[in-house]
Design a protein around this motif. Structure first.
Motif, PDB file in Angstrom:
ATOM      1  N   ILE A 278      -1.083  23.578 -21.839  1.00 20.30           N
ATOM      2  CA  ILE A 278      -1.402  23.614 -20.415  1.00 20.30           C
ATOM      3  C   ILE A 278      -1.322  22.200 -19.855  1.00 20.30           C
ATOM      4  O   ILE A 278      -0.501  21.899 -19.003  1.00 20.30           O
ATOM      5  N   SER A 279      -2.184  21.334 -20.348  1.00 22.12           N
ATOM      6  CA  SER A 279      -2.122  19.916 -20.006  1.00 22.12           C
ATOM      7  C   SER A 279      -2.906  19.224 -21.108  1.00 22.12           C
ATOM      8  O   SER A 279      -3.770  19.853 -21.738  1.00 22.12           O
ATOM      9  N   PRO A 280      -2.619  17.946 -21.397  1.00 24.10           N
ATOM     10  CA  PRO A 280      -3.242  17.332 -22.579  1.00 24.10           C
ATOM     11  C   PRO A 280      -4.763  17.478 -22.623  1.00 24.10           C
ATOM     12  O   PRO A 280      -5.316  17.851 -23.661  1.00 24.10           O
ATOM     13  N   ALA A 281      -5.453  17.216 -21.493  1.00 24.08           N
ATOM     14  CA  ALA A 281      -6.919  17.252 -21.524  1.00 24.08           C
ATOM     15  C   ALA A 281      -7.429  18.670 -21.781  1.00 24.08           C
ATOM     16  O   ALA A 281      -8.395  18.867 -22.524  1.00 24.08           O
ATOM     17  N   ILE A 282      -6.779  19.677 -21.173  1.00 26.56           N
ATOM     18  CA  ILE A 282      -7.229  21.059 -21.364  1.00 26.56           C
ATOM     19  C   ILE A 282      -6.884  21.528 -22.782  1.00 26.56           C
ATOM     20  O   ILE A 282      -7.693  22.172 -23.444  1.00 26.56           O
ATOM     21  N   ASP A 283      -5.683  21.160 -23.262  1.00 26.48           N
ATOM     22  CA  ASP A 283      -5.305  21.537 -24.625  1.00 26.48           C
ATOM     23  C   ASP A 283      -6.298  20.985 -25.634  1.00 26.48           C
ATOM     24  O   ASP A 283      -6.696  21.665 -26.584  1.00 26.48           O
ATOM     25  N   ARG A 284      -6.706  19.742 -25.425  1.00 31.72           N
ATOM     26  CA  ARG A 284      -7.635  19.096 -26.350  1.00 31.72           C
ATOM     27  C   ARG A 284      -8.982  19.819 -26.313  1.00 31.72           C
ATOM     28  O   ARG A 284      -9.589  20.078 -27.357  1.00 31.72           O
ATOM     29  N   LEU A 285      -9.429  20.178 -25.097  1.00 30.02           N
ATOM     30  CA  LEU A 285     -10.696  20.899 -24.966  1.00 30.02           C
ATOM     31  C   LEU A 285     -10.617  22.251 -25.664  1.00 30.02           C
ATOM     32  O   LEU A 285     -11.542  22.655 -26.382  1.00 30.02           O
TER      33      LEU A 285
ATOM     34  N   MET B 269       5.133  25.428 -20.323  1.00 31.13           N
ATOM     35  CA  MET B 269       3.793  25.945 -20.556  1.00 31.13           C
ATOM     36  C   MET B 269       3.609  26.356 -22.007  1.00 31.13           C
ATOM     37  O   MET B 269       2.502  26.360 -22.529  1.00 31.13           O
TER      38      MET B 269
END
Lengths: 202, 202
Positions: free
Chosen positions: A5-12, A1
Motif C-alpha cells: 500500500i505504502s511503506p509506512a502502512i505496509d510496515r504497520l 498496489m
C-alpha cells in the motif's frame, strides 16, 4: 498496489501480523481502522506498548509478569497465609484460575515448562527458586496446575520429586471430561483420565 | 487480581481492546504474548504505530491513505490513461478490487459515505474534489463501487447525478448471487438484485 500500500502502512501491517491470531487481512483491517478512525487510540497503544516493555518485569516471588517488585497476589498478605502454592506455566493460567475464585493461596509461575530438547532446564523455569521457597516458607501443599501435555506432565513430576524430598504434600489438578461436554466429543486421553481419576459418587 | 493484573499490563490490554475484533481475552493473550516472547516485536509495533500516525495522510488525488503526496496507483501514469475512475468508500475496498486484477484505472476513495443524520455531507466525502476532477481530467466513465447498503446506494445516486450533469458515463458494480454461493443461503435483497440484474445467457 500488488507490492503493497505504502511503506509506512505496509510496515504497520507487518508488525500487527506478529500479534497472535492476526493474519494479513486482519492486520490490514486493524491498520486502516486505526489510521482512518482512531489515530489517538493508535498513539495510546504505541505508548502503552513502550511503557509496558520498559517497565514490566517479573514478580520476585512468583515470577509472573508485573512492573511492581511483588505482583498483587504475592503482595496480598492474606493469600500467603493459606499455605498452598499453585504452580502454573504462564501468567494467563493465573488469570484463568483467579476467575474461578476457587483458589486463595499463592502462585508460582514457571513461565514455560521443562523442555530438554529446546535446552530449557530446571533453572530456566525457576525451579531453584521454587526449591528455596519450599525450604524457607511455610508451604503445606503444592498444587501442580501445569498443562496436561507431555511437557507439562514431565514438569509436574519433576516438581513433585523436589517437593517429596522436602516433605511437602503435592496434588495435581483433576483431568477429566469438561463440565458441559459430551462424552462423544471428548478425546481418548481425556476420557482415560476421567476413568482412572473417578471418585466415589454421592 | 480481580481488579486487574498490574497497571502497565492493564493499560496495554485496554489499548489492545480498541483494535477491531479484539475482546478482553484476546487482548490479554496478545499482551502476555508480546511481554513473554516478543518484546522486540512490541517495540517495533509501537514504533510503526507512531511512524504511521505521524506520516500517513491522504493521497491528494484519490484521497486514499498514504504517506506520499500521491498514492502508488495515482502515481502510476499508465493507470490514469484508462479514463475510468472507480469510486469506493474505503482504502480496504481499493485493496479488495486490486486483488481481482480486473480494474486498470484510477480510484477515488470517499473515506466514508453520505450520512446526513451523522452530519456527513458531500464535502466531507470529497465530492467537491471529485466534481473538480471530473471537470478537469479526461474521465470517460465512473464506476460506482460503494457498498450495497442504504447509505452506499444513496451516495452512488448522488455521485451519478453529478456525473450526469457533466456528461460522464456512470456504471454501478453488479450485485447478485456470490460466485460459489448457494441460492438457498442468499438473502432476499441480493436475490432480488440477481433477478432484476439478469443478463442474456450464452
Amino acid at each position: 498496489m500488488s507490492e503493497g500500500i505504502s511503506p509506512a502502512i505496509d510496515r504497520l501491517v507487518d508488525d500487527l501480523k506478529r500479534l497472535p491470531g492476526v493474519g494479513k487481512k486482519t492486520a490490514q483491517r486493524m491498520a486502516f481502522y486505526l489510521l482512518e478512525r482512531d489515530r489517538e487510540g493508535a498513539q495510546r497503544l504505541a505508548d502503552s506498548l513502550h511503557h509496558a516493555v520498559e517497565r514490566v518485569g517479573h514478580c520476585k516471588q512468583c515470577r509472573t509478569l508485573t512492573e511492581e517488585p511483588l505482583c498483587r497476589i504475592c503482595a496480598n498478605p492474606a493469600r500467603s497465609e493459606q499455605g498452598t502454592l499453585c504452580v502454573v506455566e504462564t501468567p494467563a493460567d493465573v488469570l484463568a484460575i483467579e476467575q474461578t475464585s476457587q483458589f486463595k493461596g499463592r502462585y508460582f509461575v514457571l513461565m514455560g515448562h521443562l523442555s530438554p530438547l529446546d535446552g530449557i532446564g530446571p533453572e530456566d523455569i525457576g525451579l531453584d527458586e521454587l526449591e528455596a521457597q519450599l525450604k524457607s516458607a511455610v508451604i503445606e501443599e503444592i498444587i501442580l496446575a501445569t498443562n496436561p501435555t507431555v511437557e507439562g506432565d514431565a514438569t509436574a513430576h519433576y516438581i513433585a520429586d523436589i517437593a517429596e524430598s522436602l516433605n511437602v504434600n503435592t496434588s495435581r489438578i483433576a483431568h477429566g471430561v469438561p463440565v458441559g461436554g459430551e462424552l462423544g466429543y471428548v478425546d481418548q486421553a481425556t476420557l482415560g483420565h476421567a476413568f482412572t481419576g473417578r471418585k466415589k459418587f454421592g
